[in-house]
Design a protein around this motif. Structure first.
Motif, PDB file in Angstrom:
ATOM      1  N   HIS A  88      12.676   9.950  71.284  1.00 60.53           N
ATOM      2  CA  HIS A  88      13.944   9.350  71.728  1.00 60.53           C
ATOM      3  C   HIS A  88      14.883   9.145  70.542  1.00 60.53           C
ATOM      4  O   HIS A  88      16.081   9.382  70.644  1.00 60.53           O
ATOM      5  N   ILE A  89      14.333   8.679  69.432  1.00 65.72           N
ATOM      6  CA  ILE A  89      15.169   8.411  68.252  1.00 65.72           C
ATOM      7  C   ILE A  89      15.721   9.721  67.698  1.00 65.72           C
ATOM      8  O   ILE A  89      16.900   9.818  67.356  1.00 65.72           O
ATOM      9  N   ALA A  90      14.853  10.748  67.659  1.00 63.54           N
ATOM     10  CA  ALA A  90      15.307  12.047  67.164  1.00 63.54           C
ATOM     11  C   ALA A  90      16.440  12.582  68.041  1.00 63.54           C
ATOM     12  O   ALA A  90      17.445  13.108  67.545  1.00 63.54           O
ATOM     13  N   ALA A  91      16.284  12.417  69.358  1.00 63.73           N
ATOM     14  CA  ALA A  91      17.296  12.922  70.289  1.00 63.73           C
ATOM     15  C   ALA A  91      18.632  12.200  70.123  1.00 63.73           C
ATOM     16  O   ALA A  91      19.685  12.727  70.482  1.00 63.73           O
ATOM     17  N   SER A  92      18.597  11.001  69.590  1.00 64.94           N
ATOM     18  CA  SER A  92      19.831  10.219  69.441  1.00 64.94           C
ATOM     19  C   SER A  92      20.664  10.695  68.258  1.00 64.94           C
ATOM     20  O   SER A  92      21.814  10.308  68.111  1.00 64.94           O
ATOM     21  N   GLY A  93      20.061  11.483  67.393  1.00 62.26           N
ATOM     22  CA  GLY A  93      20.780  11.968  66.218  1.00 62.26           C
ATOM     23  C   GLY A  93      20.851  10.952  65.093  1.00 62.26           C
ATOM     24  O   GLY A  93      21.623  11.111  64.149  1.00 62.26           O
ATOM     25  N   ALA A  94      20.037   9.903  65.183  1.00 61.77           N
ATOM     26  CA  ALA A  94      20.068   8.864  64.147  1.00 61.77           C
ATOM     27  C   ALA A  94      19.550   9.416  62.819  1.00 61.77           C
ATOM     28  O   ALA A  94      18.585  10.170  62.788  1.00 61.77           O
ATOM     29  N   GLU A  95      20.207   9.036  61.730  1.00 60.39           N
ATOM     30  CA  GLU A  95      19.748   9.434  60.395  1.00 60.39           C
ATOM     31  C   GLU A  95      18.830   8.372  59.811  1.00 60.39           C
ATOM     32  O   GLU A  95      18.011   8.652  58.937  1.00 60.39           O
ATOM     33  N   THR A 106      23.365   4.105  66.952  1.00 56.72           N
ATOM     34  CA  THR A 106      23.108   5.118  67.978  1.00 56.72           C
ATOM     35  C   THR A 106      22.052   4.603  68.941  1.00 56.72           C
ATOM     36  O   THR A 106      20.903   4.402  68.567  1.00 56.72           O
ATOM     37  N   PRO A 107      22.450   4.345  70.198  1.00 58.26           N
ATOM     38  CA  PRO A 107      21.464   3.917  71.186  1.00 58.26           C
ATOM     39  C   PRO A 107      20.519   5.073  71.505  1.00 58.26           C
ATOM     40  O   PRO A 107      20.884   6.240  71.338  1.00 58.26           O
ATOM     41  N   PHE A 108      19.303   4.745  71.912  1.00 63.25           N
ATOM     42  CA  PHE A 108      18.361   5.808  72.274  1.00 63.25           C
ATOM     43  C   PHE A 108      17.581   5.426  73.527  1.00 63.25           C
ATOM     44  O   PHE A 108      17.552   4.252  73.920  1.00 63.25           O
ATOM     45  N   GLY A 109      16.968   6.423  74.169  1.00 66.46           N
ATOM     46  CA  GLY A 109      16.286   6.224  75.451  1.00 66.46           C
ATOM     47  C   GLY A 109      15.109   5.269  75.360  1.00 66.46           C
ATOM     48  O   GLY A 109      14.443   5.197  74.325  1.00 66.46           O
ATOM     49  N   GLU A 110      14.854   4.544  76.425  1.00 63.90           N
ATOM     50  CA  GLU A 110      13.746   3.590  76.508  1.00 63.90           C
ATOM     51  C   GLU A 110      13.715   2.672  75.274  1.00 63.90           C
ATOM     52  O   GLU A 110      12.666   2.388  74.714  1.00 63.90           O
ATOM     53  N   GLY A 111      14.915   2.258  74.884  1.00 63.78           N
ATOM     54  CA  GLY A 111      15.063   1.465  73.665  1.00 63.78           C
ATOM     55  C   GLY A 111      14.304   0.155  73.684  1.00 63.78           C
ATOM     56  O   GLY A 111      13.924  -0.365  72.632  1.00 63.78           O
ATOM     57  N   GLU A 112      14.058  -0.389  74.878  1.00 65.12           N
ATOM     58  CA  GLU A 112      13.378  -1.682  74.970  1.00 65.12           C
ATOM     59  C   GLU A 112      11.859  -1.553  74.876  1.00 65.12           C
ATOM     60  O   GLU A 112      11.147  -2.549  74.898  1.00 65.12           O
ATOM     61  N   GLN A 113      11.375  -0.313  74.806  1.00 65.24           N
ATOM     62  CA  GLN A 113       9.916  -0.125  74.842  1.00 65.24           C
ATOM     63  C   GLN A 113       9.274  -0.330  73.474  1.00 65.24           C
ATOM     64  O   GLN A 113       9.870  -0.108  72.430  1.00 65.24           O
ATOM     65  N   CYS A 114       8.026  -0.720  73.526  1.00 65.69           N
ATOM     66  CA  CYS A 114       7.212  -0.958  72.328  1.00 65.69           C
ATOM     67  C   CYS A 114       6.974   0.354  71.585  1.00 65.69           C
ATOM     68  O   CYS A 114       6.885   1.424  72.178  1.00 65.69           O
ATOM     69  N   CYS A 115       6.820   0.273  70.248  1.00 67.69           N
ATOM     70  CA  CYS A 115       6.590   1.469  69.430  1.00 67.69           C
ATOM     71  C   CYS A 115       5.129   1.896  69.474  1.00 67.69           C
ATOM     72  O   CYS A 115       4.784   2.985  69.031  1.00 67.69           O
ATOM     73  N   GLY A 116       4.247   1.002  69.960  1.00 66.73           N
ATOM     74  CA  GLY A 116       2.833   1.363  70.042  1.00 66.73           C
ATOM     75  C   GLY A 116       1.969   0.790  68.931  1.00 66.73           C
ATOM     76  O   GLY A 116       0.776   1.049  68.878  1.00 66.73           O
ATOM     77  N   PRO A 136      29.314  -7.914  54.595  1.00 69.02           N
ATOM     78  CA  PRO A 136      30.191  -7.113  53.739  1.00 69.02           C
ATOM     79  C   PRO A 136      29.485  -5.832  53.307  1.00 69.02           C
ATOM     80  O   PRO A 136      28.311  -5.656  53.586  1.00 69.02           O
ATOM     81  N   GLY A 137      30.174  -4.976  52.633  1.00 67.36           N
ATOM     82  CA  GLY A 137      29.538  -3.769  52.121  1.00 67.36           C
ATOM     83  C   GLY A 137      29.722  -2.595  53.050  1.00 67.36           C
ATOM     84  O   GLY A 137      30.470  -2.651  54.029  1.00 67.36           O
ATOM     85  N   ARG A 138      28.983  -1.540  52.758  1.00 63.62           N
ATOM     86  CA  ARG A 138      29.233  -0.282  53.444  1.00 63.62           C
ATOM     87  C   ARG A 138      27.935   0.480  53.610  1.00 63.62           C
ATOM     88  O   ARG A 138      27.081   0.498  52.725  1.00 63.62           O
ATOM     89  N   PHE A 139      27.766   1.103  54.755  1.00 65.67           N
ATOM     90  CA  PHE A 139      26.574   1.913  54.989  1.00 65.67           C
ATOM     91  C   PHE A 139      26.940   3.048  55.934  1.00 65.67           C
ATOM     92  O   PHE A 139      26.766   2.968  57.146  1.00 65.67           O
ATOM     93  N   PRO A 140      27.480   4.128  55.408  1.00 69.37           N
ATOM     94  CA  PRO A 140      27.966   5.195  56.276  1.00 69.37           C
ATOM     95  C   PRO A 140      26.827   6.063  56.797  1.00 69.37           C
ATOM     96  O   PRO A 140      26.427   7.022  56.144  1.00 69.37           O
ATOM     97  N   ALA A 141      26.309   5.716  57.962  1.00 73.06           N
ATOM     98  CA  ALA A 141      25.206   6.503  58.539  1.00 73.06           C
ATOM     99  C   ALA A 141      25.071   6.174  60.015  1.00 73.06           C
ATOM    100  O   ALA A 141      25.509   5.117  60.479  1.00 73.06           O
ATOM    101  N   LYS A 142      24.437   7.109  60.730  1.00 73.82           N
ATOM    102  CA  LYS A 142      24.071   6.842  62.122  1.00 73.82           C
ATOM    103  C   LYS A 142      22.728   6.120  62.116  1.00 73.82           C
ATOM    104  O   LYS A 142      21.733   6.648  61.598  1.00 73.82           O
ATOM    105  N   VAL A 143      22.717   4.936  62.695  1.00 75.21           N
ATOM    106  CA  VAL A 143      21.533   4.077  62.586  1.00 75.21           C
ATOM    107  C   VAL A 143      20.970   3.754  63.970  1.00 75.21           C
ATOM    108  O   VAL A 143      21.698   3.331  64.863  1.00 75.21           O
TER     109      VAL A 143
END
Lengths: 263, 472
Positions: A205-212, A172-182, A135-142
């Motif tokens: 990749h995350i920046a390119a996706s436009g995620a907030e 928001t999906p992003f490139g190489e999403g399955e890869q480790c963050c390091g 329930p609830g609300r979260f208006p954002a690109k995630v």
């Protein structure tokens, strides 16, 4: 252990394993975990003597040291109640790593018993408690970063199920999403250069996706990505899934309150 | 700091940016192709990986029996079987076979075991001309280089470098058009096949019950190594067995899709012994050399599941560390995740020299997720880290964990450290040593210390909850 086939938890009396990172740095993540689980009708017990799951030494190759810490953890979390961990990595340490390093130890049985009742946070909510919509609300690109230690477990899908159900939230999906963050625990300091390269790639990749907002179920990944993002010009807001679920609940309540009053 | 640097991290730091990008992009594309074709063709490819993993584990657990059966089946097909305990014995076996026929020129198809035994160098020293016929391996050979990937040996080279190599070797004027490069190699190699006295291949699979050898290639060069030459030698690791012909469909379907994103490689050869009387072409004489070279020791260890490997290279392609460091960073024939396990194990007494390889992983598990035979690579990396620690092998930059373990088993000490942590000084230096701090801070901020805050928050919350429940 087949996490996909296990029975539901014995009760809603939950023992919270807060993790050492939340204990030392990310208190709000542990607090959000408590609030979310209490919202779902759970009673939370926080064993005060808890420290760490033993993973740092396990990954560093010092299994002897790690086993000492795991034995302490088993003692602290004794009983029948489900143990919930807001970290895919620490949860995997309990139900996979510890079993590996105790393979030839006489007390393997005690480790297995703990492993069977230990749950990663989102897996517990969705598959343990059967809650599939939030329930609830979260208006954002995630952007959702699936933490690597949830590979092969139901946690990634469980997290996505909850996120998709939240009003206003756009994944928001992003490139190489399955890869480790390091991050990789001590890897981040023993291989700082490769670790940094992996982190930068992820952030780009995350920046390119436009995620907030960047959300994940593991503060290890988020400490690493957040620590790198802090030095960049544009950074997404960084939240643990528990924080996002709590904030969505609060926003939902805040939104409903005036309309209720108007009636 | 320099002395504390891990060799693979250092290699990656110094790697030419162009090479790194080439390796990254090529590997990532390989991973995408694999995923597309596997998930496009099968409803549950993971189930196939699990079955193939069980099949190969069964072979590993019963290797003695299947090797005997394979030897028997091969002999029945007129194949001479040789056993080589190490690389030198395998190389000598090849040389003996060639000398017995007075053979001076060998053409060879791609074979990782012959890289392992350094066969080409050995033969050159003994007066035999040994020519690589796989295009990538050919380029590696004329450049005096080493393969950096087990399926794509020149993933680290671009077309301009290759064009310069061809120009230098007198194969034509500078031209970096891949089609021109390939055509020139084809013309050059074609001539060499007909001049050769013997052909050497590896084997992707040896079938125990039929004595059949399976070879997969995309260039068809292995066929040319066999068709005009009177002698065929196959050099094979002892783990390359499958029990039955009926096991091949599963393995071949997974191998090509995992390796190159193809349904099948362009050529799949089933070799059932030397040329039969009624056949016009093919070798009169066929040998299989089974190479141990440390595999028996791996078999006896708790890392034996690495012997399931069918050398598809999917774990290299998906590995974020491989993508940043490239194959040469691993200083061994087998790079990437599989190499980080296999190379130190095959090194035997030289294990300490390669004990840093299993450290070069964030343990993300992507390798296991793509492995066609479901090898639990991260578990094996961890076992080797534990082994290195027990054997007292130093690991640059790894924080010591002894004092941390003492703290994490003393709740009082732990809470004290949490409370006092604002002044990070009270955290024992051995928990977060200065080197690790520096390594972290070089590229990342550390969040503000919040030790003890959650515990205090929870106490307040409990008190408030109690107050609302029992209003005074």
């Amino acid at each position: 252990m087949h996490l996909n086939e296990r029975p539901p938890p014995a009760s809603r009396n939950v023992k919270l394993m807060a993790t050492c990172l939340c204990d030392a740095y990310f208190d709000d993540v542990a607090a959000a975990t408590v609030e979310v689980l209490e919202h779902l009708g759970c009673t939370i017990d926080f064993p005060e003597r808890q420290t760490c799951c033993g993973q740092p030494a396990f990954n560093a190759g010092d299994w002897e040291s790690s086993r000492k810490v795991v034995r302490h953890m088993v003692e602290v979390f004794e009983g029948e109640d489900p143990v919930v961990v807001p970290s895919g990595s620490c949860a995997a340490m309990v139900f996979h790593g510890a079993l590996l390093e105790f393979e030839k130890e006489p007390d393997l049985g005690a480790i297995q018993a703990l492993a069977h009742r230990t749950w990663e946070f989102s897996d517990f909510i969705v598959n343990g408690l059967g809650v599939t919509a939030w329930p609830g609300r979260f208006p954002a690109k995630v952007a959702f970063h699936r933490s690597c230690h949830t590979r092969g477990t139901p946690s990634g899908e469980a997290s996505l199920k909850l996120l998709r159900s939240i009003d206003g939230l756009e994944l928001t999906p992003f490139g190489e999403g399955e890869q480790c963050c390091g991050f990789g625990g001590t890897f981040s300091v023993t291989f700082p250069n490769i670790s940094k390269g992996m982190g930068e790639l992820k952030l780009e990749h995350i920046a390119a996706s436009g995620a907030e907002v960047l959300v994940s179920g593991d503060m290890g990944c988020l400490m690493h990505l957040g620590g790198m993002a802090a030095r960049r010009e544009q950074t997404p807001r960084i939240l643990h899934l528990a924080q996002l679920l709590r904030d969505a609940l609060r926003a939902g309540v805040a939104r409903e309150a005036p309309s209720t009053a108007a009636r | 700091m320099a002395a504390k640097e891990q060799p693979i991290d250092k290699y990656s730091r110094e790697l030419d940016a162009e090479v790194r990008h080439a390796v990254h992009d090529n590997s990532a594309a390989g991973t995408d192709k694999r995923r597309e074709i596997l998930w496009g063709d099968y409803p549950a490819p993971d189930a196939l990986r699990h079955v193939a993993g069980q099949l190969k584990q069964h072979v590993v657990e019963n290797l003695d029996r299947y090797l005997e059966q394979a030897e028997d089946s091969l002999r029945k097909r007129g194949v001479q079987v040789h056993w080589a305990a190490d690389g030198e014995a395998a190389n000598r076996a090849v040389l003996d076979i060639l000398r017995a026929r007075g053979a001076k020129r060998l053409v060879k198809a791609k074979s990782m075991v012959s890289e392992e035994t350094e066969l080409a160098d050995y033969l050159a020293k003994n007066g035999v001309d040994c020519l690589e016929t796989d295009l990538g391996e050919f380029i590696v050979q004329v450049d005096g280089d080493h393969p950096s990937h087990i399926v794509k040996p020149i993933i680290h080279k671009n077309r301009r470098q290759i064009a310069r190599t061809f120009e230098r070797e007198g194969l034509g004027d500078y031209n970096d058009d891949p089609e021109v490069i390939t055509r020139r190699a084809r013309v050059y190699l074609r001539k060499k096949y007909f001049e050769a006295d013997a052909g050497l291949t590896g084997a992707n699979f040896v079938v125990a019950d039929s004595g059949r050898i399976v070879l997969v290639t995309n260039e068809g060069n292995s066929r040319f190594c066999l068709a005009p030459t009177p002698v065929h030698i196959a050099m094979v690791g002892i783990e390359k067995l499958v029990p039955r012909d009926a096991d091949l469909p599963l393995m071949l379907n997974l191998l090509a899709r995992s390796a190159t994103g193809q349904r099948l490689t362009v050529y799949t050869e089933f070799i059932s012994g030397r040329r039969a009387a009624e056949q016009p072409d093919g070798p009169e004489e066929m040998h299989v050399i089974f190479l141990d070279n440390g595999r028996s020791e791996v078999l006896a260890s708790d890392c034996r599941s690495i012997l399931r490997c069918i050398r598809c290279g999917a774990c290299l392609n998906v590995c974020p560390v491989y993508r940043q460091a490239s194959g040469h960073a691993y200083r061994s024939v087998y790079p990437g995740p599989v190499g980080a396990v296999l190379s130190p194990l095959l090194a035997g007494k030289r294990f300490p020299e390669l004990a840093d390889l299993p450290k070069a992983s964030s343990l993300c598990g992507a390798c296991n997720e793509v492995c066609p035979v479901d090898i639990p690579i991260p578990d094996l990396l961890l076992r080797l880290r534990d082994r290195a620690k027990r054997e007292g092998i130093a690991s640059p930059g790894t924080p010591p964990m002894g004092l941390w373990a003492s703290m994490a088993t003393s709740p009082g000490l732990w809470r004290a450290a949490l409370g006092a942590g604002k002044a990070m000084d009270l955290i024992p230096k051995s928990w977060i040593p200065v080197g690790a701090f520096q390594a972290w801070h070089a590229s990342r901020d550390l969040p503000p210390w919040g030790g003890g805050r959650f515990r205090r928050w929870l106490k307040r919350r409990r008190a408030e909850q109690a107050a609302t429940k029992e209003p005074s």
